[in-house]
Design a protein around this motif. Structure first.
Motif, short mmCIF file in Angstrom:
data_model
loop_
_atom_site.label_atom_id
_atom_site.label_comp_id
_atom_site.label_asym_id
_atom_site.label_seq_id
_atom_site.Cartn_x
_atom_site.Cartn_y
_atom_site.Cartn_z
N GLU A 10 6.50 25.59 -12.56
CA GLU A 10 5.66 26.68 -12.06
C GLU A 10 4.17 26.39 -12.16
N VAL A 11 3.77 25.42 -12.99
CA VAL A 11 2.35 25.08 -13.10
C VAL A 11 2.04 23.74 -12.44
N GLY A 12 3.02 23.17 -11.74
CA GLY A 12 2.80 21.91 -11.03
C GLY A 12 3.04 20.66 -11.84
N GLY B 158 2.76 14.50 -15.40
CA GLY B 158 1.43 14.81 -14.91
C GLY B 158 1.48 16.05 -14.03
N LEU B 159 0.34 16.38 -13.46
CA LEU B 159 0.23 17.53 -12.57
C LEU B 159 0.09 17.06 -11.13
N VAL B 160 0.73 17.76 -10.22
CA VAL B 160 0.52 17.55 -8.79
C VAL B 160 -0.44 18.65 -8.34
N LYS B 161 -1.65 18.22 -7.90
CA LYS B 161 -2.69 19.18 -7.56
C LYS B 161 -3.21 18.93 -6.16
N ASN B 162 -3.68 19.99 -5.53
CA ASN B 162 -4.28 19.89 -4.22
C ASN B 162 -5.64 19.22 -4.33
N HIS B 163 -6.03 18.46 -3.30
CA HIS B 163 -7.31 17.74 -3.34
C HIS B 163 -8.50 18.69 -3.43
N GLU B 164 -8.30 19.95 -3.09
CA GLU B 164 -9.38 20.93 -3.16
C GLU B 164 -9.40 21.61 -4.52
N LEU C 224 0.69 22.46 -8.01
CA LEU C 224 1.56 22.87 -6.92
C LEU C 224 3.01 22.91 -7.39
N PRO C 225 3.66 24.08 -7.37
CA PRO C 225 5.04 24.20 -7.86
C PRO C 225 6.07 23.86 -6.78
#
Length: 299
Positions: free
Chosen positions: A188-190, A154-160, A165-166
């Motif tokens: 590099e793409v989280g 999956g992707l790790v993303k900021n709540h905003e 996030l790499p």
């Protein structure tokens, strides 16, 4: 003159994530000469994978033309001398001795991929062809299940929102016993990949058995680290969410976090109480009192 075949073989996790088949082997065979061979109806180059027994692999060994090992991105390149016509049909098989994460049962897994006439292009050195195959998600999930293995991505993303996030470390925990079951790093793409097998799930506590637990998988929650520092920690209750319970053998779970010194995803009050206990055990300064009165949890 010679033939050069380049290509890629990957597998689909969920609806939009592709996993490269690292260290798998692709085998190219010459066509069968027997006129008595009965062949199933072809779907073109995108035939569904058909498992092959050890006997079936052995019976076609004398027709093996070339073999190549896939790299970290699932790419391969294999060449052979011109010993047959470029209009002849070839067979492509896949040998998967070990899953990409090197987890689960290790044993030969052979599959027939395609029987086709490749589209060759001629250059000064010979003929060049290309081939790509993506294993359907349901077949890939079954292969993982048969091996007693899991992959979570999956992707790790900021709540905003924004991009992934790499360069973060991701740890997955089994809520049943609180033990770490897998860890990985965002690229590099989280995107992260976590691998574990059935042996990582026991640790002295058996998985609960019920008709509702189809996959016999863990209930998971995550922790995020940056350069060894914990920057995000989910509450164990997150494992009760439907997509986190009894995780499938090939699962896609995105993580939405707010990187900071706050350790719990839903535990700000607990951190505030910790500060109160710490300060009451020592002599408080005016600056400490001001910090407590202006704490976000009190506003």
């Amino acid at each position: 003159m010679s033939y050069l075949l380049i290509g890629n073989i990957s597998a689909l996790i969920g609806h939009d994530c592709v996993e490269p088949l690292v260290n798998a082997r692709v085998r190219i065979y010459l066509p069968e000469l027997s006129a008595q061979v009965i062949r199933p109806a072809s779907k073109g180059i995108f035939n569904d994978m058909v498992p092959l027994s050890a006997k079936e692999v052995l019976m076609k060994a004398d027709r093996l033309l070339a073999e190549a090992t896939l790299d970290s991105k699932g790419n391969f390149s294999v060449s052979w001398k011109e010993i047959h016509l470029f209009t002849e049909e070839l067979e492509l098989d896949l040998c998967l001795d070990q899953l990409p994460g090197k987890n689960g049962a290790t044993k030969p897994r052979n599959f027939h991929l395609s029987r086709l006439v490749l589209h060759w292009k001629r250059n000064t050195m010979g003929y060049v062809g290309a081939y790509a195959y993506v294993i359907p998600a349901d077949i890939w999930q079954q292969i993982y299940a048969n091996a007693g293995a899991w992959v979570i991505t999956g992707l790790v993303k900021n709540h905003e929102s924004g991009p992934g996030l790499p360069d973060l470390s991701v740890e997955a925990y089994n809520a049943i016993n609180g033990q770490v079951i897998g860890h990985g790093f965002t690229n590099e793409v989280g995107r992260y990949y976590l691998y574990f097998s059935r042996q990582h799930l026991s640790s002295g506590n058996l998985q609960p058995i019920s008709s509702e637990r189809v996959n016999m998988g863990p209930d998971v929650y995550f922790k995020i680290y940056q350069k060894g520092q914990l920057i995000w920690e989910e509450d164990e209750k997150m494992a009760n969410m439907p997509e986190r319970k009894d995780v499938g053998h090939c699962a896609q779970l995105n993580i939405i976090c707010k990187p900071s010194r706050v350790r719990k995803a839903s535990g700000q009050i607990g951190n505030w109480l910790t500060e109160i206990i710490t300060l009451t055990g020592t002599r408080k300064k005016k600056s400490d009192t001001f910090r407590l009165l202006t704490h976000p949890s009190l506003l």
